[in-house]
Design an enzyme around this catalytic site. Structure first.
Site, PDB file in Angstrom:
ATOM      1  CG  ASP A 117      -1.613   1.243   1.510  1.00  0.00           C
ATOM      2  OD1 ASP A 117      -2.296   1.710   0.583  1.00  0.00           O
ATOM      3  OD2 ASP A 117      -1.494   1.803   2.631  1.00  0.00           O
ATOM      4  CG  ASP A 145      -2.048   7.398   0.194  1.00  0.00           C
ATOM      5  OD1 ASP A 145      -1.244   8.329   0.096  1.00  0.00           O
ATOM      6  OD2 ASP A 145      -2.804   7.029  -0.729  1.00  0.00           O
TER       7      ASP A 145
HETATM    8  C1  XBP Z   1      -5.548   5.885   0.462  1.00  0.00           C
HETATM    9  C2  XBP Z   1      -6.625   6.827   0.270  1.00  0.00           C
HETATM   10  C3  XBP Z   1      -6.515   7.870  -0.730  1.00  0.00           C
HETATM   11  C4  XBP Z   1      -5.856   9.161  -0.411  1.00  0.00           C
HETATM   12  C5  XBP Z   1      -6.262  10.169  -1.478  1.00  0.00           C
HETATM   13  O1  XBP Z   1      -6.049   4.638   0.960  1.00  0.00           O
HETATM   14  O2  XBP Z   1      -7.659   6.683   0.863  1.00  0.00           O
HETATM   15  O3  XBP Z   1      -7.818   8.200  -0.958  1.00  0.00           O
HETATM   16  O4  XBP Z   1      -6.262   9.643   0.849  1.00  0.00           O
HETATM   17  O5  XBP Z   1      -6.004   9.723  -2.731  1.00  0.00           O
HETATM   18  P1  XBP Z   1      -5.125   3.348   0.960  1.00  0.00           P
HETATM   19  P2  XBP Z   1      -6.752  10.367  -4.027  1.00  0.00           P
HETATM   20  O6  XBP Z   1      -3.868   3.712   1.673  1.00  0.00           O
HETATM   21  O7  XBP Z   1      -5.907   2.327   1.748  1.00  0.00           O
HETATM   22  O8  XBP Z   1      -4.895   2.918  -0.467  1.00  0.00           O
HETATM   23  O9  XBP Z   1      -7.231  11.724  -3.645  1.00  0.00           O
HETATM   24  O10 XBP Z   1      -5.729  10.374  -5.114  1.00  0.00           O
HETATM   25  O11 XBP Z   1      -7.922   9.468  -4.352  1.00  0.00           O
HETATM   26 MG    MG Z   2      -3.028   3.060   3.475  1.00  0.00          MG
END
Ligand code: XBP
Ligand code: MG
Length: 252
Positions: free
Chosen positions: A9, A11
């Site tokens: 992952d 973020d």
């Molecule tokens: C990551 C997210 C993303 C970011 C924003 O979740 O939820 O939505 O916050 O990204 P994970 P965008 O780590 O579970 O993949 O604005 O580009 O959609």
């Molecule tokens: Mg995440």
């Protein structure tokens, strides 16, 4: 079964992107558009219940802004806001403003040297990933990842398992040959749904999440002189995560 690949992952896992990356980028986009929307740190934590930036904005309006009158072209407005948000986020990442989490660079380098294949499975926009890797992990490092599965490439975002299934299909691998790395409950539901054994590293937003089903829950991956802490799961007490640790976790 031999361990062949690691799926990451982005973020919260590769980097702490949410509080001081995505959140201010959303707020700048709202201000640019003359909207009185502002997401403080605590509110943003609640909004993280929904993955995906466009989905999160719609959730915010539905749940927190009953006073807001949606225009007929609301979907277009959200899409435009999201483009502006992506520009702000990319600019911040391009300044190197979002560092990798402890142990990430070390483990990725070790995994490559050991011949493990690498991939990314994230709900965030592809551009956010490539800019972050290029400027925080280093030039050319996006090529370390055989597949960068991101954003709208699948119709349903985490906690649906689709993005992990997509990455596995692209690599021609079975889930049993891989490990996933996640930081959140939605991410864990997605990886477990795809049949992947999962290692969790928590962050401030996800400390209290339900991580049942995870192979292990750690504070972070650890560095030689900055040991990590095991919060739950497999009894592999070792102060840092390296390839030997991952192979043992995969077999356990
Ligand atoms: C990551 C997210 C993303 C970011 C924003 O979740 O939820 O939505 O916050 O990204 P994970 P965008 O780590 O579970 O993949 O604005 O580009 O959609
Ligand atoms: Mg995440």
């Amino acid at each position: 079964m031999t361990l062949r690949a690691l799926l990451f992952d982005v973020d919260g896992t590769l980097a702490d992107t949410e509080r001081d990356g995505h959140r201010p980028a959303f707020n700048q986009a709202f201000a640019d558009a003359g909207l009185d929307w502002h997401w403080d740190i605590a509110l943003y934590g609640r909004l993280l219940a929904v993955t995906g930036g466009k989905e999160r904005m719609k959730y915010y309006v539905d749940q927190f802004r009953p006073d807001y009158h949606k225009p007929d072209n609301f979907d277009d407005l959200v899409a435009d806001l999201h483009k502006a948000k992506t520009r702000h986020y990319s600019a911040l990442a391009a300044r190197g403003g979002i560092p990798m989490r402890p142990g990430i660079r070390r483990l990725l380098s070790e995994a490559r040297a050991a011949g493990l294949r690498l991939a990314i499975a994230t709900t965030t926009t592809p551009e956010n990933v490539t800019v972050l890797l290029e400027h925080s992990l280093g030039p050319g490092t996006q090529d370390w990842f055989e597949v960068i599965a991101a954003g709208d490439i699948v119709p349903t975002k985490k906690p649906a398992p689709d993005i992990y299934r997509y990455a596995l299909a692209q690599m021609g691998l079975d889930a049993a040959e891989c490990l996933a790395f996640e930081d959140s409950e939605n991410g864990l539901r997605a990886s477990l749904g795809a049949g992947l054994k999962t290692l969790i590293t928590v962050n401030d937003y996800t400390l209290d999440h339900d991580f049942s089903g995870a192979a292990v829950v750690l504070s972070d991956l650890g560095e030689p002189h900055v040991p990590n802490r095991r919060l739950a799961g497999a009894g592999l007490d070792q102060p840092l995560v390296d390839v030997a640790y991952l192979k043992a976790l995969h077999q356990s």
